[in-house]
Design a protein around this motif. Structure first.
Motif, PDB file in Angstrom:
ATOM      1  N   MET A  26       9.308 -17.741  24.398  1.00 30.05           N
ATOM      2  CA  MET A  26       8.773 -16.443  23.961  1.00 30.05           C
ATOM      3  C   MET A  26       9.419 -15.300  24.753  1.00 30.05           C
ATOM      4  N   THR A  27       9.564 -15.488  26.064  1.00 32.85           N
ATOM      5  CA  THR A  27      10.158 -14.458  26.912  1.00 32.85           C
ATOM      6  C   THR A  27      11.632 -14.251  26.564  1.00 32.85           C
ATOM      7  N   ARG A  28      12.329 -15.360  26.287  1.00 37.40           N
ATOM      8  CA  ARG A  28      13.739 -15.263  25.941  1.00 37.40           C
ATOM      9  C   ARG A  28      13.936 -14.515  24.622  1.00 37.40           C
ATOM     10  N   ALA A  29      13.097 -14.803  23.649  1.00 37.83           N
ATOM     11  CA  ALA A  29      13.179 -14.109  22.368  1.00 37.83           C
ATOM     12  C   ALA A  29      12.903 -12.621  22.538  1.00 37.83           C
ATOM     13  N   ARG A  30      11.954 -12.308  23.416  1.00 41.37           N
ATOM     14  CA  ARG A  30      11.637 -10.902  23.681  1.00 41.37           C
ATOM     15  C   ARG A  30      12.817 -10.182  24.329  1.00 41.37           C
ATOM     16  N   LEU A  31      13.488 -10.877  25.271  1.00 47.52           N
ATOM     17  CA  LEU A  31      14.653 -10.287  25.931  1.00 47.52           C
ATOM     18  C   LEU A  31      15.793 -10.059  24.947  1.00 47.52           C
ATOM     19  N   GLN A  32      15.994 -11.022  24.040  1.00 48.47           N
ATOM     20  CA  GLN A  32      17.042 -10.863  23.036  1.00 48.47           C
ATOM     21  C   GLN A  32      16.760  -9.679  22.114  1.00 48.47           C
ATOM     22  N   GLU A  33      15.506  -9.408  21.888  1.00 47.90           N
ATOM     23  CA  GLU A  33      15.131  -8.267  21.047  1.00 47.90           C
ATOM     24  C   GLU A  33      15.312  -6.947  21.785  1.00 47.90           C
ATOM     25  N   LEU A  34      15.015  -6.953  23.096  1.00 45.43           N
ATOM     26  CA  LEU A  34      15.091  -5.720  23.875  1.00 45.43           C
ATOM     27  C   LEU A  34      16.503  -5.400  24.364  1.00 45.43           C
TER      28      LEU A  34
END
Length: 291
Positions: free
Chosen positions: A1-9
């Motif tokens: 979840m954190t990795r997906a959030r970082l990829q989005e940001l």
């Protein structure tokens, strides 16, 4: 979840400095310039509010009226000649002639130069002491005269010549791309129906070049309105004020005559003129894409 959030940001973080710089250095200074046009700023910005007084003064100045008149003459001839020459060169190259790969870069080369270089080169070419007139005299044509750059009545046309030389190749490239994008079946069908070459270009090909024509007019209009470096390098706005344009007027009143408020007003008028051209164009383009 954190990795997906970082990829989005991550894309937003990478782009945020550029967006902030554009917001401050472009739109922020546009707003600041408009504000200065409503103040009594002279050598330095001030906050004495005068409203539309600078605009009233601006349109009463004979220098401004001369600059606007020169812009109308320059822009009309510049756009018309560039469009005509660009279209003719594009049609010529579209015939799949031998040596197209050599000619195309030659036509495009002037656009790779800065307007300062173009202005300086054409200043030498048109100078009666070292340019065309001097060369013709050396060849024995002693009665030949070409003093346009020194003549108040003809100096603006020397700016047109240099600007057309710089930009016509770029317009040619736009038209050539449009010609190469036309479906060959349409032209073959017109030929089968007995259409002459002139009729085919007038009724079939040119209507399909409308997007390229509109884009060329918009780009050339923008270049004409903001022309500064070409005029400064070629004529310096002279002789007298014969080749002064709104861009050179704005610079001189802001940084030479220490009339920052009037200079900001002229810059705002130039921006409004560009916006009057660009906004309808962008609106029509976005509307067509939606449809």
């Amino acid at each position: 979840m954190t990795r997906a959030r970082l990829q989005e940001l991550l894309p937003k973080l990478v782009l945020s400095p550029s967006v902030a710089l554009v917001a401050v250095c472009v739109y922020g200074f546009i707003i600041f310039t408009f504000y200065l046009s409503l103040t009594d700023s002279r050598i330095l910005p001030s906050f004495g509010w005068v409203g539309m007084e600078n605009y009233v003064k601006l349109f009463k100045l004979s220098h401004w009226r001369t600059a606007v008149t020169n812009l109308v003459v320059f822009a009309f001839l510049y756009i018309a000649i560039c469009m005509a020459m660009g279209l003719m060169l594009a049609i010529f190259l579209d015939q799949r002639i031998r040596g197209e790969g050599v000619l195309r870069p030659i036509y495009l080369y002037p656009m790779a130069l800065s307007f300062i270089v173009t202005g300086t080169a054409w200043k030498w070419i048109m100078d009666p002491g070292i340019g065309i007139e001097h060369t013709m005299h050396a060849w024995g044509f002693v009665d030949f005269e070409f003093k346009w750059i020194k003549d108040r009545d003809y100096a603006i046309y020397t700016v047109v010549i240099a600007a057309v030389w710089q930009s016509s190749g770029f317009v040619m490239a736009m038209f050539l791309a449009g010609l190469r994008g036309i479906d060959g079946e349409i032209m073959r069908a017109a030929q089968i129906d007995g259409a002459s070459a002139f009729s085919m270009y007038r009724r079939v090909i040119l209507p399909q070049l409308r997007p390229a024509m509109l884009s060329a007019v918009v780009i050339l209009s923008h270049l004409a309105i903001k022309s500064y470096d070409l005029v400064i390098a070629l004529t310096g706005g002279g002789p007298g004020r014969a080749t002064e344009l709104p861009a050179t007027f704005m610079y001189s009143y802001t940084f030479t005559r220490n009339q920052m408020g009037i200079g900001a007003a002229s810059a705002t008028i130039m921006l409004a003129t560009v916006a009057a051209i660009m906004v309808p164009y962008l609106y029509s383009e976005l509307r067509e894409k939606k449809q």
